[in-house]
Structures are given as C-alpha cells and as structure tokens.
Design a protein around this motif. Structure first.
Motif, PDB file in Angstrom:
ATOM      1  N   GLN A   5      -4.658   2.461  10.319  1.00  0.00           N
ATOM      2  CA  GLN A   5      -5.249   1.131  10.304  1.00  0.00           C
ATOM      3  C   GLN A   5      -6.609   1.100   9.614  1.00  0.00           C
ATOM      4  O   GLN A   5      -7.097   0.032   9.300  1.00  0.00           O
ATOM      5  CB  GLN A   5      -5.387   0.605  11.728  1.00  0.00           C
ATOM      6  N   LYS A   6      -7.223   2.241   9.379  1.00  0.00           N
ATOM      7  CA  LYS A   6      -8.532   2.256   8.730  1.00  0.00           C
ATOM      8  C   LYS A   6      -8.396   1.798   7.285  1.00  0.00           C
ATOM      9  O   LYS A   6      -7.513   2.245   6.567  1.00  0.00           O
ATOM     10  CB  LYS A   6      -9.128   3.665   8.748  1.00  0.00           C
ATOM     11  N   PRO A   7      -9.281   0.886   6.860  1.00  0.00           N
ATOM     12  CA  PRO A   7      -9.235   0.447   5.473  1.00  0.00           C
ATOM     13  C   PRO A   7      -9.475   1.619   4.520  1.00  0.00           C
ATOM     14  O   PRO A   7     -10.360   2.447   4.752  1.00  0.00           O
ATOM     15  CB  PRO A   7     -10.367  -0.568   5.375  1.00  0.00           C
ATOM     16  N   GLN A   8      -8.652   1.681   3.483  1.00  0.00           N
ATOM     17  CA  GLN A   8      -8.795   2.729   2.481  1.00  0.00           C
ATOM     18  C   GLN A   8      -8.700   2.124   1.088  1.00  0.00           C
ATOM     19  O   GLN A   8      -7.818   1.299   0.826  1.00  0.00           O
ATOM     20  CB  GLN A   8      -7.696   3.787   2.624  1.00  0.00           C
ATOM     21  N   ASN A  52       1.117   0.074  -0.597  1.00  0.00           N
ATOM     22  CA  ASN A  52      -0.331   0.227  -0.667  1.00  0.00           C
ATOM     23  C   ASN A  52      -0.836   0.801  -1.994  1.00  0.00           C
ATOM     24  O   ASN A  52      -1.994   1.180  -2.098  1.00  0.00           O
ATOM     25  CB  ASN A  52      -0.855   1.076   0.497  1.00  0.00           C
ATOM     26  N   VAL A  84      -4.825   0.669  -1.925  1.00  0.00           N
ATOM     27  CA  VAL A  84      -5.526  -0.349  -1.154  1.00  0.00           C
ATOM     28  C   VAL A  84      -4.719  -0.551   0.122  1.00  0.00           C
ATOM     29  O   VAL A  84      -3.626  -1.095   0.094  1.00  0.00           O
ATOM     30  CB  VAL A  84      -5.628  -1.685  -1.932  1.00  0.00           C
ATOM     31  N   SER A  85      -5.259  -0.085   1.239  1.00  0.00           N
ATOM     32  CA  SER A  85      -4.503  -0.209   2.492  1.00  0.00           C
ATOM     33  C   SER A  85      -5.432  -0.471   3.670  1.00  0.00           C
ATOM     34  O   SER A  85      -6.612  -0.135   3.636  1.00  0.00           O
ATOM     35  CB  SER A  85      -3.688   1.065   2.752  1.00  0.00           C
ATOM     36  N   GLY A  86      -4.876  -1.086   4.693  1.00  0.00           N
ATOM     37  CA  GLY A  86      -5.600  -1.322   5.937  1.00  0.00           C
ATOM     38  C   GLY A  86      -6.568  -2.489   5.910  1.00  0.00           C
ATOM     39  O   GLY A  86      -7.346  -2.662   6.839  1.00  0.00           O
ATOM     40  N   PHE A  87      -6.533  -3.303   4.868  1.00  0.00           N
ATOM     41  CA  PHE A  87      -7.423  -4.455   4.763  1.00  0.00           C
ATOM     42  C   PHE A  87      -6.680  -5.714   5.179  1.00  0.00           C
ATOM     43  O   PHE A  87      -5.464  -5.810   4.992  1.00  0.00           O
ATOM     44  CB  PHE A  87      -7.918  -4.635   3.323  1.00  0.00           C
ATOM     45  N   THR A  91      -8.813 -10.035   2.110  1.00  0.00           N
ATOM     46  CA  THR A  91      -9.699  -9.014   1.560  1.00  0.00           C
ATOM     47  C   THR A  91      -8.949  -8.157   0.550  1.00  0.00           C
ATOM     48  O   THR A  91      -9.456  -7.853  -0.537  1.00  0.00           O
ATOM     49  CB  THR A  91     -10.271  -8.122   2.681  1.00  0.00           C
ATOM     50  N   ARG A  92      -7.716  -7.792   0.883  1.00  0.00           N
ATOM     51  CA  ARG A  92      -6.890  -6.979  -0.019  1.00  0.00           C
ATOM     52  C   ARG A  92      -6.660  -7.726  -1.331  1.00  0.00           C
ATOM     53  O   ARG A  92      -6.800  -7.155  -2.412  1.00  0.00           O
ATOM     54  CB  ARG A  92      -5.554  -6.652   0.654  1.00  0.00           C
TER      55      ARG A  92
END
Length: 152
Positions: A5-8, A52, A84-87, A91-92
């Motif tokens: 779940q952490k934005p990466q 992602n 781009v993941s977890g946003f 935002t993504r």
C-alpha cells in the motif's frame, strides 16, 4: 500499512522513441534573414505495460517558418517507463499526466536542440513548461465536455 500500500514511484527507463528532422527548403533558406515564426506543439501518450507500470511518451513538434517557407520541422518522441503504485487515483493520474512528462521534458528539449543545431540552425532553447498547469487545464476541459449534453 502493508508494503504493497505504500506509494511508490520509480523511473525504470528513459529513452528516445523517435526523432525526425526535415529542412525542405535548404540550402536556399540559409540565405533568408533568420526571423522565424516558431510553432510548438506538445502532446503526451500513455499506455499501461503491466500492473502499476506505464510508458509515457512526450511528443514535441517544432516548426520554424520564414514567411511561407518552412525552415525546419522536427519531432521528438521522448519516452519513459515508470512504476506508479499505491497512490490515490487522482494523484496517480496527475503523476502520469504531469510529473512524468516534466521528467521527460529536459531530455526531449535536448534532442530537439541537437536536431536543430545539426541542421545548421540556431539553437532553440525551448522554455520550461508547466506540465501541472497543462494537466489541470486539460482535465478541466475534459470535465466540462463531459458535462455537456450529447447532441445527435
């Protein structure tokens, strides 16, 4: 919060997808006084490569004319593969639509400048672009057109 779940955000690769340069009126155009009208077009294209993982392509087209004569026409497609993941979705979308093109722009600007100078024209030095403002303007335009009733 789990690891997933952490934005990466990560840049996997940045590359030139395509470069073209034309000077249809050379060498006669070099005898003209260099006071060109410059037309600049910016576009982006995205496609999902994997969950992602997206490819973002920044397309810059520059046309220089002296009167009715085209001095040069160049197009650069600068691309990048981004994780781009977890946003949150909004935002993504903004990262893909604004942040990624802003990462690609310096590379594209350099490629345009190189093509133009190798064509024996003065360097362009494209001004920086506010991709956040362009993204918001584009998003607003899409939102307004979505609110318009369909006409048949």
């Amino acid at each position: 919060m789990t690891e997933q779940q952490k934005p990466q955000f990560a840049i996997q690769r940045i590359y030139t997808r395509d470069v073209s340069f034309e000077s249809p009126n050379a060498p006669a155009i070099f005898r003209e006084e260099w006071k060109p009208q410059i037309k600049l077009d910016l576009n982006t294209r995205t496609r999902t490569l994997d969950e992602n993982v997206v490819e973002v392509v920044l397309i810059i087209t520059v046309e220089a004319k002296i009167g009715e004569k085209t001095a040069f026409l160049t197009e650069v497609q600068q691309a990048g593969v981004f994780t781009v993941s977890g946003f949150p979705d909004e935002t993504r979308d903004q990262m893909i639509g604004a942040y990624c093109p802003s990462v690609l722009f310096p590379y594209a600007r350099e490629a345009v400048d190189t093509a133009v100078t190798k064509g024996s024209f003065p360097a362009l030095m494209l001004a920086p672009v506010n991709f956040d403002a362009l993204y918001l303007q584009n998003k607003k335009g899409k939102d307004e057109s979505a609110e318009q009733p369909a006409t048949n």
